[in-house]
Design an enzyme around this catalytic site. Structure first.
Site, PDB file in Angstrom:
ATOM      1  N   GLU A   5       1.763 -11.244  14.588  1.00 15.83           N
ATOM      2  CA  GLU A   5       2.089  -9.819  14.747  1.00 15.83           C
ATOM      3  C   GLU A   5       3.558  -9.589  14.413  1.00 15.83           C
ATOM      4  O   GLU A   5       4.438 -10.267  14.956  1.00 15.83           O
ATOM      5  CB  GLU A   5       1.787  -9.353  16.174  1.00 15.83           C
ATOM      6  N   HIS A  12      -4.726   9.287  10.030  1.00 17.09           N
ATOM      7  CA  HIS A  12      -6.036   8.634   9.995  1.00 17.09           C
ATOM      8  C   HIS A  12      -6.290   8.072   8.597  1.00 17.09           C
ATOM      9  O   HIS A  12      -7.398   8.150   8.067  1.00 17.09           O
ATOM     10  CB  HIS A  12      -7.147   9.632  10.354  1.00 17.09           C
ATOM     11  N   ALA A  20      -8.895  -0.313   8.918  1.00 20.62           N
ATOM     12  CA  ALA A  20      -9.416   0.954   8.389  1.00 20.62           C
ATOM     13  C   ALA A  20      -9.362   1.027   6.872  1.00 20.62           C
ATOM     14  O   ALA A  20      -9.998   1.903   6.275  1.00 20.62           O
ATOM     15  CB  ALA A  20      -8.642   2.137   8.991  1.00 20.62           C
TER      16      ALA A  20
END
Length: 639
Positions: A71, A574, A607
């Site tokens: 990360e 988004h 995504a």
């Protein structure tokens, strides 16, 4: 001009609650660079965000499998800014306001990406929040927990060639697997108990979903007005028909009143697994490949930690879960992408994959402000009423309830036939046809998307805009002191705009180009203009509005509304689709097992793999896709 996304004017009560928050220091990385590099893992997960932590958790359930998480952001367990719902802000907005969320726009939590100047917005730059902490954007988003209609997921499997397992029926078990759901209170006009709603929710997942425990007085009259205009209230928004006014769940633990997100749900309770290791504040610079094989084999990754460069080996796979902006960046820096682009930066081409970073699309938004009549208590009171603000801070600190626990409770995903007048509908359909006649699709996937968009507009069965009303002003216009406001948000759920994200250089520290190409077609602006007209009618019909604030003109032509849309547009962040899941011949980057075409052992789980936009906030869908991805990987390896 810079426009914020997902930001609202902040509340003085948060200053009271978080007076000591600035003293919070991120936790040290659980593993050092040398120790992590010397371990070697079966699976390396690049990105400890929403999807990466899900996959790492599920794969490490098998004690014989070793999993390493890398990360780039900090690890911030117990951070009150992340955990308190009110710290994010109650809305999904784009705004010129210079004061934003405590999290978004804060470089300790947010990568603070910016778009390229947007031609369709007179050169404005839109800010894109992205989580810079363990948990990714699930740590800084607005916590909305919502699903699209079944037919939208069915497009993924059927129209975009990914098969039955990527339809609604294939994904529903994973929506349920990810959550522990708490039933809603019956608050809204027309809302009823629904056994069907309970039947499509999970009871033993790691993410806690619940409903608001504080509401202002404006929600009920607004919903009554929407109902009178033909937008119905749905009591089961999650069972396959995602349209209608709904009391929306959010990812907040109903016992603690705190955010439930990937880090405290999928990592922290399992951090002591001996086969699961995390390194934070470590930046992956490239994936390493053996290019002698017929398909390049990822052997590990190179990363920087503490100013030193290390390599770590992956015995089986490298799983990229850095998000729809940073995953394409890493692929390109590793030699996977459009060969012409890579060669222009002197990068050795491992694999010519021309659609990496393409197919970028996002929900864009516009908004209007309304001054309310006296007698309505809104979040504005936290700004101008010290007594109210102090009481709110005390209530949250004591009970985890009240205004600082608030998230947007009422959402209205609305079909085109429900909000567009006959004249507006004709204008929208004509602009769709003009777009089809004048646009050369970039790929077979793009062509299928355009066809699906036209069909959805003709049938009118899925939401084309989503309405959110925020009990707060000062977002797009200057708020008066001692005055209550509401801001209405209109979210375009199926834009035709398609943009891209690509590297600007070989410097790992430089953010990539981000260009969503907002408002560069008439369809998107016509839909937002029509949606804005409707929500003004809905607000004025509620009986709570004293005066118009933004736009302030009583009478507006369609051209006036389009000008308003262009000058007050932002993003919901988004963004998706940049490593799209679709057959390779259609322009897909990954297969329906999420493996990158042309590479032996690299998958993408974020995504970016979504082949097409959904009509709602995407958080719940990201969790479901990640849960499904973990099962696919287990199946492929037989464990």
């Amino acid at each position: 001009m810079v426009r914020f996304s997902q930001s609202v004017s902040r509340l003085s009560a948060l200053g009271l609650l978080f007076a000591t928050a600035s003293a919070y220091e991120a936790a040290q990385s659980p593993t050092s660079g040398p120790d992590f590099a010397s371990t070697g893992f079966d699976f390396l997960v690049v990105g400890g965000g929403t999807s990466g932590l899900v996959v790492a958790n599920r794969l490490s359930e098998n004690p014989d499998v070793t999993v390493g998480i890398i990360e780039a952001g900090t690890y911030r367990p117990g951070d009150s800014l992340i955990l308190t719902p009110g710290a994010t802000g109650p809305a999904v907005l784009g705004t010129e306001s210079g004061t934003g969320s405590q999290l978004q726009g804060n470089a300790s939590y947010d990568w603070m990406f910016n778009t390229e100047p947007q031609t369709g917005l007179d050169g404005a730059i839109v800010r894109y929040p992205s989580g810079r902490v363990l948990g990714g954007s699930s740590a800084i988003n607005t916590m909305i927990w919502i699903r699209a209609s079944a037919s939208e997921y069915d497009l993924w499997g059927n129209d975009f060639g990914n098969g039955d397992e990527w339809t609604w029926d294939g994904l529903l078990p994973y929506f349920m697997k990810s959550e522990t759901w708490t039933p809603p209170p019956l608050i809204l006009p027309g809302q009823e108990y629904s056994a069907e709603l309970a039947s499509v929710h999970g009871t033993s997942g790691y993410i806690n979903s619940s409903y608001d425990n504080w509401d202002s007085a404006i929600e009920v009259p607004i919903v009554q007005s929407a109902n009178a205009l033909g937008v119905f209230t749905t009591s089961n928004p999650d069972g396959g028909n995602g349209t209608g006014i709904q009391y929306t769940s959010r990812v907040v633990n109903p016992i603690t009143g705190e955010r439930s997100y990937a880090a405290n749900a999928y990592y922290e309770p399992f951090a002591d697994r001996p086969n699961l290791k995390l390194i934070s504040e470590a930046t992956v610079t490239r994936v390493l490949f053996n290019t002698d094989a017929p398909e390049p084999i990822a052997t590990g990754v190179e990363f920087i930690w503490g100013g030193e460069t290390y390599t770590v080996n992956a015995n089986l796979e490298v799983i990229l879960a850095a998000g729809a902006i940073l995953t394409p960046k890493l692929l390109e820096l590793s030699g996977v992408g459009n060969a012409t682009l890579l060669e222009s930066f002197g990068i050795d081409v491992v694999l010519d994959s021309p659609f990496v970073g393409e197919n970028f699309h996002d929900h864009c938004v516009t908004y209007s402000d309304f001054q309310l009549k006296e007698g309505y208590t809104t979040l504005d009171w936290l700004t101008f009423n010290t007594t109210f603000a102090t009481a709110a801070a005390d209530e949250y600190a004591t009970n985890r309830t009240g205004p600082l626990s608030y998230t947007n409770a009422v959402n209205g995903p609305t079909s085109i036939h429900s909000f567009a007048s006959d004249e507006d509908y004709e204008t929208i359909m004509a602009s769709i046809q003009e777009y089809i006649d004048t646009t050369t699709p970039k790929s077979g996937l793009h062509a299928a998307q355009i066809a699906a968009t036209k069909t959805m507009a003709e049938e009118g069965k899925v939401a084309w805009v989503q309405y959110v009303v925020v009990p707060q002003g000062g977002i797009g216009s200057v708020a008066k002191a001692n005055t209550s406001y509401a801001t209405s948000v209109v979210i375009l759920t199926h834009p035709l705009s398609r943009g891209h994200t690509h590297i600007k250089s070989t410097n790992i520290s430089e953010a990539p180009t981000i260009d969503p190409m907002f408002a560069q077609n008439d369809v998107d602006t016509n839909v937002l203009a029509s949606g804005s007209k409707f929500i003004r009618e809905m607000m004025q019909g509620s009986g709570i509005v004293e005066a118009l604030s933004l736009p302030a003109n009583e009478t507006m032509t369609n051209e006036d509304w389009i000008a308003h849309v262009r000058s007050h547009m932002g993003s919901t962040a988004h963004y998706l689709g940049t490593t799209a899941m679709a057959p390779q011949e259609m322009g897909g980057v990954v297969s329906n097992s999420l493996k990158v075409y042309g590479l032996a052992n690299v998958r993408v789980v974020d995504a970016g793999v979504f082949p097409f936009m959904l009509s709602v906030a995407i958080l719940q869908s990201v969790y479901a896709v990640a849960e499904k991805a973990a099962d696919i990987i287990k199946r492929d390896y037989g464990f």
